[in-house]
Motif scaffolding. Structure first.
Motif, PDB file in Angstrom:
ATOM      1  N   ASN A   1       0.842  -1.191   0.000  1.00 40.84           N
ATOM      2  CA  ASN A   1       0.000   0.000   0.000  1.00 40.84           C
ATOM      3  C   ASN A   1       0.881   1.246   0.000  1.00 40.84           C
ATOM      4  O   ASN A   1       1.717   1.420   0.894  1.00 40.84           O
ATOM      5  N   ARG A   2       0.710   2.103  -0.980  1.00 38.88           N
ATOM      6  CA  ARG A   2       1.552   3.282  -1.123  1.00 38.88           C
ATOM      7  C   ARG A   2       1.491   4.181   0.108  1.00 38.88           C
ATOM      8  O   ARG A   2       2.532   4.604   0.632  1.00 38.88           O
ATOM      9  N   LYS A   3       0.302   4.465   0.591  1.00 36.81           N
ATOM     10  CA  LYS A   3       0.159   5.384   1.724  1.00 36.81           C
ATOM     11  C   LYS A   3       0.821   4.826   2.974  1.00 36.81           C
ATOM     12  O   LYS A   3       1.534   5.542   3.690  1.00 36.81           O
ATOM     13  N   LYS A   4       0.603   3.537   3.255  1.00 41.27           N
ATOM     14  CA  LYS A   4       1.206   2.927   4.442  1.00 41.27           C
ATOM     15  C   LYS A   4       2.728   2.934   4.348  1.00 41.27           C
ATOM     16  O   LYS A   4       3.420   3.193   5.335  1.00 41.27           O
ATOM     17  N   SER A   5       3.245   2.627   3.158  1.00 43.38           N
ATOM     18  CA  SER A   5       4.696   2.610   2.974  1.00 43.38           C
ATOM     19  C   SER A   5       5.284   4.007   3.147  1.00 43.38           C
ATOM     20  O   SER A   5       6.288   4.196   3.841  1.00 43.38           O
ATOM     21  N   GLU A   6       4.672   4.995   2.516  1.00 44.75           N
ATOM     22  CA  GLU A   6       5.176   6.367   2.635  1.00 44.75           C
ATOM     23  C   GLU A   6       5.092   6.864   4.069  1.00 44.75           C
ATOM     24  O   GLU A   6       6.017   7.543   4.554  1.00 44.75           O
ATOM     25  N   ASN A   7       4.000   6.526   4.747  1.00 48.06           N
ATOM     26  CA  ASN A   7       3.855   6.973   6.143  1.00 48.06           C
ATOM     27  C   ASN A   7       4.911   6.332   7.039  1.00 48.06           C
ATOM     28  O   ASN A   7       5.515   7.011   7.888  1.00 48.06           O
ATOM     29  N   PHE A   8       5.129   5.025   6.862  1.00 48.90           N
ATOM     30  CA  PHE A   8       6.109   4.355   7.717  1.00 48.90           C
ATOM     31  C   PHE A   8       7.509   4.894   7.481  1.00 48.90           C
ATOM     32  O   PHE A   8       8.185   5.338   8.415  1.00 48.90           O
TER      33      PHE A   8
ATOM     34  N   VAL B   1      16.064  -0.057  -2.304  1.00 45.19           N
ATOM     35  CA  VAL B   1      15.811  -1.144  -3.250  1.00 45.19           C
ATOM     36  C   VAL B   1      16.173  -0.708  -4.665  1.00 45.19           C
ATOM     37  O   VAL B   1      15.772   0.369  -5.109  1.00 45.19           O
ATOM     38  N   VAL B   2      16.900  -1.564  -5.366  1.00 46.00           N
ATOM     39  CA  VAL B   2      17.178  -1.321  -6.780  1.00 46.00           C
ATOM     40  C   VAL B   2      15.851  -1.292  -7.551  1.00 46.00           C
ATOM     41  O   VAL B   2      15.014  -2.178  -7.392  1.00 46.00           O
ATOM     42  N   GLY B   3      15.674  -0.270  -8.367  1.00 41.14           N
ATOM     43  CA  GLY B   3      14.450  -0.133  -9.145  1.00 41.14           C
ATOM     44  C   GLY B   3      13.379   0.697  -8.487  1.00 41.14           C
ATOM     45  O   GLY B   3      12.303   0.909  -9.073  1.00 41.14           O
ATOM     46  N   ALA B   4      13.644   1.197  -7.279  1.00 40.71           N
ATOM     47  CA  ALA B   4      12.629   1.988  -6.576  1.00 40.71           C
ATOM     48  C   ALA B   4      12.224   3.228  -7.366  1.00 40.71           C
ATOM     49  O   ALA B   4      11.094   3.711  -7.248  1.00 40.71           O
ATOM     50  N   ASP B   5      13.149   3.742  -8.178  1.00 37.46           N
ATOM     51  CA  ASP B   5      12.872   4.933  -8.974  1.00 37.46           C
ATOM     52  C   ASP B   5      12.304   4.604 -10.354  1.00 37.46           C
ATOM     53  O   ASP B   5      11.943   5.509 -11.099  1.00 37.46           O
ATOM     54  N   ARG B   6      12.204   3.307 -10.692  1.00 34.57           N
ATOM     55  CA  ARG B   6      11.754   2.917 -12.026  1.00 34.57           C
ATOM     56  C   ARG B   6      10.480   2.079 -12.020  1.00 34.57           C
ATOM     57  O   ARG B   6       9.847   1.910 -13.071  1.00 34.57           O
TER      58      ARG B   6
ATOM     59  N   ALA C   1       7.296   3.422  -3.299  1.00 31.89           N
ATOM     60  CA  ALA C   1       7.033   4.837  -3.058  1.00 31.89           C
ATOM     61  C   ALA C   1       7.561   5.260  -1.687  1.00 31.89           C
ATOM     62  O   ALA C   1       8.098   6.361  -1.519  1.00 31.89           O
ATOM     63  N   GLY C   2       7.423   4.385  -0.705  1.00 25.85           N
ATOM     64  CA  GLY C   2       7.958   4.678   0.617  1.00 25.85           C
ATOM     65  C   GLY C   2       9.477   4.719   0.623  1.00 25.85           C
ATOM     66  O   GLY C   2      10.094   5.550   1.295  1.00 25.85           O
ATOM     67  N   LYS C   3      10.101   3.820  -0.154  1.00 23.75           N
ATOM     68  CA  LYS C   3      11.564   3.829  -0.224  1.00 23.75           C
ATOM     69  C   LYS C   3      12.073   5.090  -0.916  1.00 23.75           C
ATOM     70  O   LYS C   3      13.113   5.640  -0.533  1.00 23.75           O
TER      71      LYS C   3
END
Length: 255
Positions: free
Chosen positions: A64-71, A96-101, A108-110
């Protein structure tokens, strides 16, 4: 030297703690079980006083994008603020490799974590790693039934203990910003890893690879999770990992 390990009771965190001890330094585990809450920020100043280096391998299991970004946003903000207050000289974060791709909720959290660390007031290093071999076992354990439906993923996975050793090496060096990506010795597909893992453990479950929809699925099935430049490479192959105690520890959970 005392080195703090945020998330030091997790799977990767325990390996980092062992790697810190192996090179003759003292790990300081930052976890709720040791009186530190990364999300609330409680206990951080006390735990980090007199600690010059922090290695952050804290994690949350979510897509979940929101949970990851919040954490990652909250934990990283609290860690950096406490580090600045007490004089931490080097903050090392695992990404993580690929987090930007790859537009995946967890990534999204990373991305948020990386930006906070690299833009922060504490000198920092960010290491992006490819997926761990353990991901195959973790994924199979969450999929019930005789057929394991796994996403189509092309990766260059690595043994987690090799990443832990690299993090400690970086922590003992000067801050470098974005470090070269670390990856394993060979490219593998998740479906192949899952089949080989099940076969090794005597399971007859079928593995069905399915491409996730849209750009995310295309990126995962293509080259989105692969390193794009030179960097450190692990030496333990997936077959060697399958025969190791690390793989045997989770044997019953993938059947």
């Amino acid at each position: 030297m005392r080195i703090a390990v945020a998330g030091g009771t997790g799977g990767v965190g325990r390996l980092v703690v062992n790697a810190v001890r192996a090179v003759g330094h003292e790990p300081v585990v930052l976890a709720r079980s040791t009186g530190v809450d990364l999300i609330r920020g409680s206990g951080l100043d006390e735990a980090l006083t007199g600690v010059p280096v922090v290695i952050d391998v804290s994690n949350v299991s979510t897509i979940n994008r929101k949970k990851s970004e919040n954490f990652f946003g909250t934990a990283t903000t609290n860690l950096l603020a406490a580090g600045r207050r007490v004089g931490v000289r080097h903050h090392v974060a695992l990404s993580v490799v690929g987090a930007d791709r790859v537009n995946w909720g967890y990534y999204a959290g990373k991305r948020r974590q990386e930006k906070l660390v690299l833009d922060g007031a504490v000198p920092a290093t960010v290491l992006r790693s490819t997926q761990f071999y353990e991901l195959a076992a973790q994924m199979l354990a969450t999929i019930p039934g005789p057929i394991a439906v796994v996403p189509q993923m092309l990766m260059q996975p690595i043994a987690a203990h090799e990443v832990a050793n690299c993090l400690v090496d970086l922590a003992l060096a000067d801050p470098t910003g974005r470090a070269p990506d670390i990856a394993g010795p060979q490219q593998l597909r998740m479906s192949d890893m899952a089949r080989r893992l099940l076969r090794t453990r005597g399971s007859h479950r079928l593995v069905l690879p399915v491409r996730l929809p849209g750009a995310t699925g295309r990126a995962m099935a293509g080259h989105g999770l692969l390193p794009t430049g030179p960097g450190p490479r692990g030496t333990q192959t997936f077959d060697q990992w399958l025969a190791s105690p690390a793989a045997q520890n989770d044997a019953g959970r993938t059947r």
